[in-house]
Design an enzyme around this catalytic site. Sequence first.
Site, mmCIF file in Angstrom:
data_model
loop_
_atom_site.group_PDB
_atom_site.id
_atom_site.type_symbol
_atom_site.label_atom_id
_atom_site.label_comp_id
_atom_site.label_asym_id
_atom_site.label_seq_id
_atom_site.Cartn_x
_atom_site.Cartn_y
_atom_site.Cartn_z
ATOM 1 N N ASP A 133 -10.541 4.421 -1.690
ATOM 2 C CA ASP A 133 -11.128 3.644 -0.900
ATOM 3 C C ASP A 133 -12.668 3.531 -0.802
ATOM 4 O O ASP A 133 -13.442 4.522 -0.607
ATOM 5 C CB ASP A 133 -10.718 3.673 0.661
ATOM 6 C CG ASP A 133 -9.198 3.435 1.135
ATOM 7 O OD1 ASP A 133 -8.413 3.229 0.127
ATOM 8 O OD2 ASP A 133 -8.864 3.598 2.279
ATOM 9 N N ASP A 137 0.812 -1.181 0.059
ATOM 10 C CA ASP A 137 -0.090 -0.059 -0.007
ATOM 11 C C ASP A 137 0.807 1.326 -0.088
ATOM 12 O O ASP A 137 1.613 1.419 0.911
ATOM 13 C CB ASP A 137 -1.073 -0.033 1.170
ATOM 14 C CG ASP A 137 -2.011 0.782 1.118
ATOM 15 O OD1 ASP A 137 -2.140 2.008 0.273
ATOM 16 O OD2 ASP A 137 -2.856 0.939 2.217
HETATM 17 C C1 GLA Z 1 -5.383 2.529 2.558
HETATM 18 C C2 GLA Z 1 -5.907 1.313 1.797
HETATM 19 C C3 GLA Z 1 -7.004 0.559 2.276
HETATM 20 C C4 GLA Z 1 -6.357 0.147 3.782
HETATM 21 C C5 GLA Z 1 -5.781 1.016 4.644
HETATM 22 C C6 GLA Z 1 -4.986 0.623 5.665
HETATM 23 O O1 GLA Z 1 -6.342 3.463 2.789
HETATM 24 O O2 GLA Z 1 -6.315 1.852 0.443
HETATM 25 O O3 GLA Z 1 -7.387 -0.588 1.641
HETATM 26 O O4 GLA Z 1 -5.476 -0.933 3.647
HETATM 27 O O5 GLA Z 1 -4.863 2.059 3.672
HETATM 28 O O6 GLA Z 1 -4.588 1.633 6.229
#
Ligand code: GLA
Length: 653
Positions: free
Chosen positions: A464, A400
């Site tokens: 997200d 990520d």
């Molecule tokens: C980002 C990602 C999410 C999750 C969070 C964790 O927002 O897109 O899917 O993994 O980080 O902190």
Amino acid sequence: MSMLLSCCVTSALLVGAPGETVPLGALELGRMTQGWGEPKVDRSVTGAPLSIAGRRFEHGVGTHARSHLWLELAGGSERFLAFVGVDDDTEPARGTVVFEVLGDGKKLWSSGTLARGAPPLAVDVDVRGVQHLLLRVGDAGDGIDHDHADWADARFVVVGERPRAIDAPREEPVILTPPPARSPRLNTAAAVGCRPGNPFLYRLPTTGERPMRFAAAGLPASLALDPTTGIVRGVAPERGEHAVTLTATNAHGSATRALRIVSGDALALTPPMGWNSWYSHYDRITDELARQAADALLASGMADVGYQYVCLDDCWMNAPAHRDPKRVGPLRDADGELVPNAHFPDMRALTEYVHARGLKAGIYTSPGPRTCAGFAGSFGHEAQDARRFVEWGFDFLKYDWCSYGELTAGDTSLAALQQPYRTMGALLAAERRDVVFNLCQYGMGDVWEWGADVGGHTWRTAGDLGLELDRIFDVALANAEHREWSRPGAWNDPDYIQIGSFGDARTIGEPRPCRLTPNEQHSFMSLWCLMAAPLFFSGDMRALDAFTLNVLCNAEVIELDQDPLGVAARSVVLGDETFAFVKELANGDRAVGLFNHGEFETDVRVVWADLGLDGEWRARDVWRQRDLRTLPTEFSTRLGRHGVALLRLGRPR
Ligand code: GLA
């Protein structure tokens, strides 16, 4: 006598004097839903005086796109009057919105796109006879940032019953799919990828009553099938395709299915399926919750239809600071190894627990120094971490981006965007373990075009989804635009399935029953399967109810997702608020989803030729697992609000 009196008092309150004006702000605005903040009476959404292009309004309602207010007019109102526009309080001076007035399923009025600075637009809508009215503010297609929307001076001219704010319509959670047959059904993928010589593990997903006996003809000698559990273990065979015939037998019958074990470089030949901790447990994830999730995958039947990865998301490591002291500690040990936090006493034991059940385990890190939630990331330790994850026994890595952006000094070139993923992709490929590599960088640099080249198997195509659950249709349509990049081993990822019970992503809240309607939940799953998306349920595995499981576990729906051709659906616009997704399947069948993203029920009629489908087709209702009697060249149905009809089309027999 007193009863009579109370009845008359009540109706006097409900019924206005002829021609009376009822301000919108007098209604129960707690029922209004919106994309940011709370609705405000006589104020903008930030609490400033209402002001549109310099014109002040004393009265009205300040809201924020995407906003909905459902009203029961019961035929008692004559006109709806207002001035609409983007409030002057936005900083920077941006924001574009569309105001709409919909009555009993029809669009009565629309402002078109209004940008900040546009003069207030007068609304005067004839609502005579209307029973239900919806006041809606859309984001004009560019996201909701700065969309401070004013219904200024908004009021109803009432001649009978007064308008009343009501909740959005809800349907009963009707279970559409019949329970699996008692006889066996093998729900195995048509093809499983592996790398020669690496550990191999696959629990054959199979529905039907236990006890059951499994057998496999043509299984490579390096693999062994446990005849009672249906778990295949061993060492991936030599390079090449190995054709296996599986059989499952129980007291009620037997099933046979072909499986290709493809030993080479490719993994994830069908979209990966499993569970991810993020949307239910956020920074509360523990070893115990992960083990419970593994158990629940088996106990609930989810593993029997193909869910197999148990994935930890963020927050399993230590952070420099956190409200939970058990998550604070050294980020790395003296040897520079990542240190799991105190909620994870033994990572190796955790993956062994998962593997013992025939399932696989996933882990998460960031190429930056810190993860998105502020925990230890992998920057500067990439090789060490890749090795450690493999030693621990993980089978899946989510990588990520997050704080990595701080290191690129504003360099947004493709090379800079790709570099961390290329590095980790190469490290994982060199390990003697099959690790599915999940790129999470929200679609930057059109990742779908190069994700596979840097070693990725799936890549998030956007931000997200948990922050945008009110626009799953838009997210899906945007994701589907990248369909040409979808193929076995390379999947566009529009984020996790969030149905059932999960936590609010804005507040990283505790899991609660979700607000998506039953139709929306069926649409969600249908969209994801038609897009050949990875299927990761991210809800609370301790709160799986019958309806949620029914949506998650329809083997025929999942078969559309797992189709070995790996083609994602193309979209076809049908009407203002209806569209189709059409997906080609390996055996020549087609999967068709007809979706209504409008706020009211509607009829649709499609002629197959208009969807680019030649000739005659017979249709099966996949949610209900029922063959339909329809005309061979067209199909008509009624679609609920935000609902779907999911069909599998085959050639007439
Ligand atoms: C980002 C990602 C999410 C999750 C969070 C964790 O927002 O897109 O899917 O993994 O980080 O902190």
